[in-house]
Motif scaffolding. Structure first.
Motif, PDB file in Angstrom:
ATOM      1  N   GLU A 153       0.814  -1.212   0.000  1.00  0.00           N
ATOM      2  CA  GLU A 153       0.000   0.000   0.000  1.00  0.00           C
ATOM      3  C   GLU A 153       0.852   1.268   0.000  1.00  0.00           C
ATOM      4  N   GLU A 154       1.920   1.279   0.793  1.00  0.00           N
ATOM      5  CA  GLU A 154       2.747   2.481   0.908  1.00  0.00           C
ATOM      6  C   GLU A 154       3.432   2.818  -0.415  1.00  0.00           C
ATOM      7  N   GLU A 155       4.016   1.802  -1.067  1.00  0.00           N
ATOM      8  CA  GLU A 155       4.697   2.046  -2.335  1.00  0.00           C
ATOM      9  C   GLU A 155       3.706   2.391  -3.443  1.00  0.00           C
ATOM     10  N   ALA A 156       2.518   1.786  -3.384  1.00  0.00           N
ATOM     11  CA  ALA A 156       1.491   2.103  -4.382  1.00  0.00           C
ATOM     12  C   ALA A 156       1.097   3.572  -4.277  1.00  0.00           C
ATOM     13  N   ALA A 157       0.939   4.056  -3.046  1.00  0.00           N
ATOM     14  CA  ALA A 157       0.590   5.458  -2.838  1.00  0.00           C
ATOM     15  C   ALA A 157       1.698   6.382  -3.330  1.00  0.00           C
ATOM     16  N   THR A 158       2.941   5.981  -3.117  1.00  0.00           N
ATOM     17  CA  THR A 158       4.085   6.772  -3.582  1.00  0.00           C
ATOM     18  C   THR A 158       4.106   6.849  -5.101  1.00  0.00           C
ATOM     19  N   MET A 159       3.869   5.711  -5.745  1.00  0.00           N
ATOM     20  CA  MET A 159       3.890   5.679  -7.207  1.00  0.00           C
ATOM     21  C   MET A 159       2.799   6.565  -7.790  1.00  0.00           C
ATOM     22  N   ILE A 160       1.599   6.471  -7.236  1.00  0.00           N
ATOM     23  CA  ILE A 160       0.473   7.271  -7.732  1.00  0.00           C
ATOM     24  C   ILE A 160       0.728   8.756  -7.504  1.00  0.00           C
ATOM     25  N   LYS A 161       1.331   9.087  -6.382  1.00  0.00           N
ATOM     26  CA  LYS A 161       1.644  10.486  -6.072  1.00  0.00           C
ATOM     27  C   LYS A 161       2.613  11.067  -7.091  1.00  0.00           C
ATOM     28  N   ARG A 162       3.547  10.253  -7.585  1.00  0.00           N
ATOM     29  CA  ARG A 162       4.575  10.737  -8.508  1.00  0.00           C
ATOM     30  C   ARG A 162       4.189  10.534  -9.968  1.00  0.00           C
ATOM     31  N   ALA A 163       3.128   9.815 -10.229  1.00  0.00           N
ATOM     32  CA  ALA A 163       2.668   9.588 -11.601  1.00  0.00           C
ATOM     33  C   ALA A 163       2.018  10.848 -12.158  1.00  0.00           C
ATOM     34  N   ILE A 164       1.882  10.896 -13.482  1.00  0.00           N
ATOM     35  CA  ILE A 164       1.176  12.001 -14.118  1.00  0.00           C
ATOM     36  C   ILE A 164      -0.148  11.500 -14.682  1.00  0.00           C
ATOM     37  N   PHE A 165      -1.214  12.209 -14.364  1.00  0.00           N
ATOM     38  CA  PHE A 165      -2.557  11.875 -14.826  1.00  0.00           C
ATOM     39  C   PHE A 165      -2.923  12.846 -15.954  1.00  0.00           C
ATOM     40  N   PHE A 166      -3.153  12.306 -17.142  1.00  0.00           N
ATOM     41  CA  PHE A 166      -3.578  13.120 -18.279  1.00  0.00           C
ATOM     42  C   PHE A 166      -5.090  12.945 -18.472  1.00  0.00           C
ATOM     43  N   ILE A 167      -5.784  14.044 -18.692  1.00  0.00           N
ATOM     44  CA  ILE A 167      -7.231  13.995 -18.921  1.00  0.00           C
ATOM     45  C   ILE A 167      -7.565  14.730 -20.210  1.00  0.00           C
ATOM     46  N   SER A 168      -8.265  14.044 -21.115  1.00  0.00           N
ATOM     47  CA  SER A 168      -8.745  14.658 -22.353  1.00  0.00           C
ATOM     48  C   SER A 168     -10.226  14.338 -22.483  1.00  0.00           C
ATOM     49  N   ILE A 169     -11.070  15.340 -22.315  1.00  0.00           N
ATOM     50  CA  ILE A 169     -12.513  15.083 -22.279  1.00  0.00           C
ATOM     51  C   ILE A 169     -13.286  16.351 -22.669  1.00  0.00           C
ATOM     52  N   GLY A 170     -14.471  16.177 -23.239  1.00  0.00           N
ATOM     53  CA  GLY A 170     -15.340  17.309 -23.552  1.00  0.00           C
ATOM     54  C   GLY A 170     -15.781  17.379 -24.998  1.00  0.00           C
ATOM     55  N   THR A 171     -14.951  16.889 -25.906  1.00  0.00           N
ATOM     56  CA  THR A 171     -15.264  16.970 -27.339  1.00  0.00           C
ATOM     57  C   THR A 171     -16.598  16.323 -27.676  1.00  0.00           C
ATOM     58  N   ASN A 172     -16.805  15.096 -27.216  1.00  0.00           N
ATOM     59  CA  ASN A 172     -18.017  14.353 -27.586  1.00  0.00           C
ATOM     60  C   ASN A 172     -19.279  14.913 -26.957  1.00  0.00           C
ATOM     61  N   ASP A 173     -19.120  15.579 -25.814  1.00  0.00           N
ATOM     62  CA  ASP A 173     -20.296  16.198 -25.195  1.00  0.00           C
ATOM     63  C   ASP A 173     -20.949  17.204 -26.138  1.00  0.00           C
ATOM     64  N   PHE A 174     -20.130  17.837 -26.961  1.00  0.00           N
ATOM     65  CA  PHE A 174     -20.664  18.823 -27.904  1.00  0.00           C
ATOM     66  C   PHE A 174     -21.001  18.217 -29.265  1.00  0.00           C
ATOM     67  N   ILE A 175     -20.078  17.433 -29.862  1.00  0.00           N
ATOM     68  CA  ILE A 175     -20.326  16.983 -31.247  1.00  0.00           C
ATOM     69  C   ILE A 175     -21.181  15.729 -31.350  1.00  0.00           C
ATOM     70  N   VAL A 176     -21.193  14.889 -30.321  1.00  0.00           N
ATOM     71  CA  VAL A 176     -22.024  13.683 -30.334  1.00  0.00           C
ATOM     72  C   VAL A 176     -23.352  13.930 -29.641  1.00  0.00           C
ATOM     73  N   ASN A 177     -23.339  14.805 -28.657  1.00  0.00           N
ATOM     74  CA  ASN A 177     -24.501  15.011 -27.803  1.00  0.00           C
ATOM     75  C   ASN A 177     -25.196  16.353 -28.100  1.00  0.00           C
ATOM     76  N   TYR A 178     -24.656  17.451 -27.599  1.00  0.00           N
ATOM     77  CA  TYR A 178     -25.383  18.731 -27.614  1.00  0.00           C
ATOM     78  C   TYR A 178     -25.787  19.201 -29.009  1.00  0.00           C
ATOM     79  N   PHE A 179     -24.861  19.234 -29.945  1.00  0.00           N
ATOM     80  CA  PHE A 179     -25.174  19.768 -31.273  1.00  0.00           C
ATOM     81  C   PHE A 179     -25.732  18.713 -32.233  1.00  0.00           C
ATOM     82  N   ALA A 180     -25.674  17.437 -31.847  1.00  0.00           N
ATOM     83  CA  ALA A 180     -26.165  16.378 -32.732  1.00  0.00           C
ATOM     84  C   ALA A 180     -27.565  15.908 -32.374  1.00  0.00           C
TER      85      ALA A 180
END
Length: 361
Positions: A158-185
């Motif tokens: 658990e301790e090393e897992a927490a360390t790894m997650i703390k030092r990892a980078i989280f990339f988030i790419s979201i929002g495109t489909n909310d507009f082109i698949v949903n709102y405007f379609a």
């Protein structure tokens, strides 16, 4: 006195324990020796390295010409002719060449140790967006991350897992489909919200998920904004009668509004979470630069995609029988009517890794 058979069993058990302990020590040494031990991708098709191959949806790229410039020319579910930003992020940070999808049943311990992709093509912040195409909503991606975290703790503790997650980078790419698949379609959300109200609705959801990742141990998060949506080939086609083949400015304005709100949201979160490092990756500006100055980036075609006529072909409509598909995707910004070519993803990732990601280190 033990029999020979009993002794052999004891030695076998002891040997197995030694191997397990040595392996765990190797894992821990790897985590402690890496500035960025792992990366994770959440969101949509701009990051999905193949999760949709393992669910019941039509939004996948596990057939040619997708993947035709990938190693061995094998389609992997990536909606491009080759690699995605996810892969170039992993490679550029010296972690591994390719980022595997979490749902791949062939995942190994080393894959878990160095990060995986939770993204799902076609999804959005709005649960309705994911429901339309039967893909993985963001809340489920976070549930998968919780599941992943337990697996990681089983490997290194658990301790090393927490360390790894703390030092990892989280990339988030979201929002495109909310507009082109949903709102405007579709009419459902347009009957409920103005564009600004829908943007606020999405950003409120984003804030909740952002805080949840932080509470799960994420301290380095890179947020990728949405591109100029009205300039996607499919949106140029759908609005061609009004904009004469140019970008659909109404949809571009929605993208601009979302990105402005996203930037403000990030600014508002920073004081509340002083230990959190956030980088804003301006995908929108880079795509706009490619469109405005294609020759600068060795591109010839920016309004149409490589696949088929380049005007509407995407997922199952972009297949090995689709006529007119271009012979050289490296001259194109888009591979299908929404998604970029491998070359474009490589160029964009290089900028992000040089300009933005160092803010997180």
């Amino acid at each position: 006195m033990k029999s020979r058979a009993e002794s052999l069993i004891s030695y076998s058990v002891l040997y197995s324990l030694i191997i397990i302990i040595a392996q765990k020590c190797d894992y821990i040494l790897f985590i402690r020796g890496q500035k960025v031990p792992a990366i994770f991708l959440f969101g949509d098709s701009y990051g999905d390295t193949g999760n949709n191959d393992f669910i019941g949806t039509i939004v996948t790229g596990d057939f040619p010409p997708y993947g035709r410039d990938f190693e061995d020319h094998i389609p992997t579910g990536r909606l491009s002719n080759g690699k995605l930003m996810s892969d170039y992020f992993a490679e550029g940070l010296g972690i591994k060449e390719l980022l595997p999808p979490y749902l791949d049943p062939k995942l190994k311990a080393q894959d878990l140790l160095t990060g995986v992709c939770f993204s799902s093509s076609g999804t959005g912040l709005d649960n309705l967006t994911a429901h339309i195409l039967n893909v993985i909503p963001v809340w489920k991606q976070i549930e998968y991350f919780k599941e992943y975290r337990k697996k990681l703790a089983g490997l290194v503790g658990e301790e090393e897992a927490a360390t790894m997650i703390k030092r990892a980078i989280f990339f988030i790419s979201i929002g495109t489909n909310d507009f082109i698949v949903n709102y405007f379609a579709l009419p459902t959300r347009r009957l409920q919200f103005t564009v600004q109200e829908y943007t606020d609705f999405l950003l409120n959801i984003y804030t909740v998920y952002f805080k949840e990742l932080y509470n799960l141990g994420a301290t380095r998060i890179a947020v990728i904004n949405v591109p100029p949506l009205g300039c996607l080939p499919i949106e140029r086609t759908l609005g061609s009668f009004l904009n004469k083949g140019g970008c659909d400015e109404k949809i571009n304005q929605a993208a601009d509004g979302f990105n402005s709100g996203l930037n403000a949201m990030i600014g508002g979160l920073k004081p509340a979470f002083p230990s959190l490092k956030i980088a804003y990756l301006d995908y929108h500006t880079l795509i706009s630069e490619f469109i405005a100055n294609p020759s600068k980036y060795d591109l010839d075609v920016i309004a149409k995609a490589c696949c088929g006529t380049g005007t509407f072909e995407i997922v199952f409509l972009c297949n090995k029988f689709t006529p007119f598909t271009c012979p050289d995707a490296s001259k194109y910004l888009f591979f299908d009517s929404v998604h970029l070519t491998q070359k474009a993803y490589q160029n964009i990732s290089s900028v992000f890794l040089t300009r933005n990601v160092p803010q997180l280190l």
